[in-house]
Motif scaffolding. Structure first.
Motif, mmCIF file in Angstrom:
data_model
loop_
_atom_site.group_PDB
_atom_site.id
_atom_site.type_symbol
_atom_site.label_atom_id
_atom_site.label_comp_id
_atom_site.label_asym_id
_atom_site.label_seq_id
_atom_site.Cartn_x
_atom_site.Cartn_y
_atom_site.Cartn_z
ATOM 1 N N GLN A 162 -13.304 -27.177 3.810
ATOM 2 C CA GLN A 162 -13.110 -26.504 5.236
ATOM 3 C C GLN A 162 -13.998 -27.623 6.328
ATOM 4 O O GLN A 162 -13.105 -27.996 7.359
ATOM 5 N N ASP A 190 -11.975 -24.244 15.446
ATOM 6 C CA ASP A 190 -12.342 -22.781 15.604
ATOM 7 C C ASP A 190 -13.826 -22.996 16.013
ATOM 8 O O ASP A 190 -14.198 -22.099 16.838
ATOM 9 N N ARG A 219 -10.483 -17.051 12.332
ATOM 10 C CA ARG A 219 -10.178 -17.566 10.772
ATOM 11 C C ARG A 219 -10.493 -16.707 9.895
ATOM 12 O O ARG A 219 -10.168 -16.667 8.548
ATOM 13 N N GLN A 234 -8.259 -14.002 9.094
ATOM 14 C CA GLN A 234 -7.051 -14.563 8.659
ATOM 15 C C GLN A 234 -7.332 -14.994 7.123
ATOM 16 O O GLN A 234 -6.310 -14.459 6.239
#
Length: 278
Positions: A69, A78, A228, A231
């Motif tokens: 990430q 984000d 996120r 998700q």
């Protein structure tokens, strides 16, 4: 002859205090390492007690997901979006919360008009206002900032109001005896005297604001750490879920620490616990 022992006696507690600080830091670090090691042991060995650790990702899997990430642009997008939302909502709540808290504590007229409204709205969870925010605002961004503002406003307002009402009346009487006006009382007594309570409310408010901004992002957001994280859960990316959880924790800790640091700087004239103990 007596000056030298006195100087040594005064300097003696300093190394002992420094040793205590390092011991405290070592204990804190050790507790975190112990939890991480226990997590790795329980998840890598698929242990089931009353909690199903075999369904959770291991520490190494989470670290790999975190490393992945960190190399993506979406992660920082984000991150920035969540920070903009929290700073906007919390900043607005800090200004209006302190202003209305002072007014509620000082003005009977303002308390009679505005006080009942705040007491009726205060018990309502901010996350319950998500449908109202969707109806009120044309886009999700303004709605999320509004929810964050509502979440942080009430802790700041209530703490400020209590701090103002708890001020000793002798302080105000002293300023008025010396010929001070209402503005002098406000600037020299009310605002400085209520600062500890104000920053107590700000510290609580930033934590509540993070809870609600993440929840709002999960429900109606399109970007943000909360969105996120949810998700990642929907696509069964459990390491990604824990990456989001850890990121939220780090962001919350950083912003709370910043508020407390500013509070200590602003109220540096107050005696601290160590000074009182001496």
């Amino acid at each position: 002859m007596t000056a030298e022992p006195t100087g040594r006696a005064a300097a003696a507690p300093r190394p002992r205090r420094s040793l205590g600080v390092w011991r405290s830091r070592a204990i804190r670090l050790g507790s975190v390492v112990a939890v991480i090691a226990a997590w790795q042991f329980l998840t890598s060995n698929d242990i089931r007690l009353w909690v199903r650790f075999d369904t959770l990702p291991t520490v190494t899997e989470i670290v790999r997901a975190f490393r992945h990430q960190l190399g993506t642009e979406v992660f920082y997008l984000d991150l920035g979006q969540s920070l903009i939302r929290i700073l906007s909502g919390f900043g607005l709540a800090a200004v209006l919360g302190v202003a209305s808290g002072v007014a509620l504590g000082r003005s009977r007229w303002f308390a009679d008009i505005f006080g009942p409204l705040t007491e009726l709205a205060r018990p309502i969870p901010a996350i319950a206002i998500v449908p109202v925010a969707i109806l009120l605002f044309p886009d999700d961004e303004a709605g999320i900032v509004f929810i964050t503002f509502i979440a942080a406003y009430f802790p700041v307002m209530v703490s400020t109001r209590h701090a103002v009402r708890a001020l000793p009346t002798i302080w105000e009487d002293s300023v008025r005896t010396l010929g001070g006006s209402r503005w002098d009382v406000l600037l020299r007594v009310v605002l400085p005297g209520s600062l500890p309570g104000v920053f107590s409310g700000l510290s609580v408010g930033i934590g509540v604001a993070w809870i609600c901004v993440v929840s709002a992002e999960m429900i109606s957001g399109r970007l943000g750490v909360g969105y996120r994280t949810w998700q990642a859960y929907t696509i069964v990316d459990y390491p990604g879920v824990f990456v989001g959880i850890i990121t939220i924790g780090v962001l919350g800790y950083g912003t709370s620490a910043a508020v407390e640091l500013i509070g200590r700087r602003v109220t540096h004239w107050l005696p601290r616990v160590q000074e009182i103990a001496k």
